[in-house]
Design a protein around this motif. Sequence first.
Motif, PDB file in Angstrom:
ATOM      1  N   GLU A 225       1.288  21.725   3.954  1.00 43.42           N
ATOM      2  CA  GLU A 225       0.537  20.641   4.582  1.00 43.42           C
ATOM      3  C   GLU A 225       1.078  19.283   4.120  1.00 43.42           C
ATOM      4  O   GLU A 225       1.205  18.342   4.914  1.00 43.42           O
ATOM      5  CB  GLU A 225      -0.943  20.752   4.240  1.00 43.42           C
ATOM      6  N   ALA A 226       1.449  19.180   2.843  1.00 39.27           N
ATOM      7  CA  ALA A 226       1.992  17.945   2.306  1.00 39.27           C
ATOM      8  C   ALA A 226       3.335  17.613   2.960  1.00 39.27           C
ATOM      9  O   ALA A 226       3.608  16.459   3.323  1.00 39.27           O
ATOM     10  CB  ALA A 226       2.130  18.035   0.779  1.00 39.27           C
TER      11      ALA A 226
ATOM     12  N   ARG B  10       4.277  18.639   5.866  1.00 35.73           N
ATOM     13  CA  ARG B  10       4.001  18.274   7.271  1.00 35.73           C
ATOM     14  C   ARG B  10       3.563  16.826   7.369  1.00 35.73           C
ATOM     15  O   ARG B  10       4.021  16.081   8.246  1.00 35.73           O
ATOM     16  CB  ARG B  10       2.928  19.201   7.852  1.00 35.73           C
ATOM     17  N   GLU B  11       2.690  16.401   6.468  1.00 39.61           N
ATOM     18  CA  GLU B  11       2.232  15.025   6.463  1.00 39.61           C
ATOM     19  C   GLU B  11       3.389  14.059   6.168  1.00 39.61           C
ATOM     20  O   GLU B  11       3.487  12.985   6.745  1.00 39.61           O
ATOM     21  CB  GLU B  11       1.132  14.821   5.419  1.00 39.61           C
TER      22      GLU B  11
END
Length: 288
Positions: free
Chosen positions: A283-284, A286-287
């Motif tokens: 998720e990190a 992706r962000e």
Amino acid sequence: MFSLLDDLLERDDINEFDIDEVPILPLRGTVAYPFIIMPLNIGVPRSTRLIKSSIKEGSLIGLVTSKQPELDEPGPENLHEIGVVARIHRVVRGDKDETLQIIVQGLERIRIDTYTETDPFLKAKVSLAPDDIDDTEEMEIEALRRRILELSEDIVEHMPQIPNEVTQFLDQVEDPRVIVYTIASNMRMDFEDQLNLLLENSLQEKMAFMARLMGRELEVLEIGQRIRTDTQEELDKTQREYYLRQQLRAIQKELGEEDDEAIIQEYREKIENGGMPEDAKKEALREL
């Protein structure tokens, strides 16, 4: 695609020649057509003797495709029974060996009746075998003639290396046989398709077969054109984006701004080496 077009307008009258018996020159992986002028390289000793003898006897020979092109000197059993009687226009000797380069012009289709000699070269009694034309198929033949001309125009449009005079020449020709054989001798075709076109007896079937091949060739050319267009558009887009990025970097450098790529790489390394759980890591990234 097309060659020696003007020469086809001046055709020999086959009735002027005695073709009862002619020398037979086997063709290896090549198909000769009526009316068409073509070059041939002659290197097999038997074929060389045939050409030299034929020049003295009137320059008429039979061109018959071999069923086994790997054979240097095929016998009668290795040759197709349909061929073309042709006239030798020119003979040029090779510079360093006994090979000959000849120019021949097909006159008409022939059928081999019987072979009369096999030495020093093949000789056979033949009979004329022009394409069969059914009077009841006149309308169909004319429709096919127009369709073939339309397809030839479309094909030429996709091949800029071909002069516009090609379609103008074909428009002058009334004989559908000349049109079919002219296109067939110059269009990209598989060897089997070339051979089947000659062996087919019915003119209507021959023209329908040719129209199908031309339709397929046109489709291939159109697909190729779309691929080239899409590739060029994608290339133009990529080049434009690259140019804009280079401009952006130059502006950032002038303004003294930090290099975004360096910052991104720094944070990516921190995320990769931070020891966080896999889901949180994904998720990190992706962000980022």
